[in-house]
Design an enzyme around this catalytic site. Sequence first.
Site, PDB file in Angstrom:
ATOM      1  N   GLY A   1      57.773  11.882  -3.060  1.00  0.00           N
ATOM      2  CA  GLY A   1      59.187  12.225  -3.008  1.00  0.00           C
ATOM      3  C   GLY A   1      59.509  12.785  -1.641  1.00  0.00           C
TER       4      GLY A   1
ATOM      5  N   ARG B   1      52.745   8.606   5.455  1.00  0.00           N
ATOM      6  CA  ARG B   1      53.627   7.640   4.794  1.00  0.00           C
ATOM      7  C   ARG B   1      54.808   7.399   5.716  1.00  0.00           C
ATOM      8  NH1 ARG B   1      55.121   8.082  -1.280  1.00  0.00           N
ATOM      9  NH2 ARG B   1      55.373   5.855  -0.898  1.00  0.00           N
TER      10      ARG B   1
ATOM     11  N   ASP C   1      64.775   7.949   0.461  1.00  0.00           N
ATOM     12  CA  ASP C   1      63.662   8.333   1.324  1.00  0.00           C
ATOM     13  C   ASP C   1      64.049   8.333   2.791  1.00  0.00           C
ATOM     14  OD1 ASP C   1      60.803   8.424  -0.219  1.00  0.00           O
ATOM     15  OD2 ASP C   1      62.264   7.196  -1.270  1.00  0.00           O
TER      16      ASP C   1
ATOM     17  N   ASN D   1      65.279   3.397  -0.619  1.00  0.00           N
ATOM     18  CA  ASN D   1      64.787   4.096  -1.802  1.00  0.00           C
ATOM     19  C   ASN D   1      63.734   3.202  -2.450  1.00  0.00           C
ATOM     20  OD1 ASN D   1      64.977   6.446  -3.571  1.00  0.00           O
ATOM     21  ND2 ASN D   1      65.793   5.047  -5.108  1.00  0.00           N
ATOM     22  N   LYS D   2      63.156   3.677  -3.520  1.00  0.00           N
ATOM     23  CA  LYS D   2      62.090   2.954  -4.195  1.00  0.00           C
ATOM     24  C   LYS D   2      62.495   1.510  -4.508  1.00  0.00           C
ATOM     25  CE  LYS D   2      58.309   2.171  -6.483  1.00  0.00           C
ATOM     26  NZ  LYS D   2      57.011   2.069  -5.814  1.00  0.00           N
TER      27      LYS D   2
END
Length: 356
Positions: free
Chosen positions: A49, A89, A234, A244-245
């Site tokens: 997250g 990441r 993100d 985003n995801k």
Amino acid sequence: MTGDVRTIEWTGDGLRLLDQTLLPARVEYATVRDVDALVDAIRRLVVRGAPALGVAGAFGVAIAVRQAAREGWDGARRDAAIARVREARPTAVNLAAGVDRVLPFIGKGADAVAAEAQALLDEDVRGNRAIGAFGADWILGRVGDRPLRVLTHCNAGALATAGWGTALGVVRELHGRGRVETVYADETRPLLQGARLTAWELDQAGIPCVVQADAAAPSTILRGLADVAVIGADRIAANGDTANKIGSVGVALACAAAGIPLVVAAPWSTVDLAVPDGAAIPIEERPAEEVLAWGGARTAPAGVGAFNPAFDVTPARLVTALVTETGVLEVAAGATSAGATPGSAGANPSAVSSRL
């Protein structure tokens, strides 16, 4: 989520992390005291997250400074270790921002770095509460002051932050006002952050929810079964494009077709002014095994490869509202409300940057 569970916490000599890879079956914590262990935890999604990664990155600098003193590293080795944390990441801008925020404190020692990281953690919790209130106000004003059916994708709750949550912070606030009928939690392939984490958080908080397959989300929206979709982010480009995801853009397209709002809830630290638009956002690609196997057993034919992007980018024109700790920016319409200062979005390539 109950107040007894904390996602991330500094112990004085290390970082105590709720191991999200084990949820919902087990609630266990991992304590990391060296850079290798922290980088591994970030990459394996023990901690995940964007806001939580920012806090982890900040504390990661304190870990590196402590490890350098303990093991006799020179400055170059310490800085290389910090860079590894920063780059663990690539898509979530908060990770790098958290590291960068505490770098000026290195000369004052690990305790000073940790104190600044703790300040970031505390700010995140306060900011999330504000996001929840602004988001709930805007949604009820836009959709109607009544119990709502909310759809969300991935996990943008307390588990993804230092506490309370962004997208789920909005849902929590709505629930506290008696304005949630049910939540559709997309399972979120391939690692099931929705089924494992979001559903767990909502269940802990006593918020009614159902888990659905990612592929069901557009149909749910187009059938008129959802009143609003609320997701996290993100990284947000200067023009309002939002990473985003993976699977988020399908939700956005369905919302646009059905005429319901797509709300992105994120702190302003998620806005990356150095990135002009979504095409410039780096998209992390994760290991093939995440989509080619399940529970250790291969589910695809031998010799078949995988394409496993962790994120997608929703164009600004599909983002109805961006909710931050300072207010609401109606990105597609180019308007502000709920305390945000004037700016424009959607039609202007520097839409979000002009807000700042």
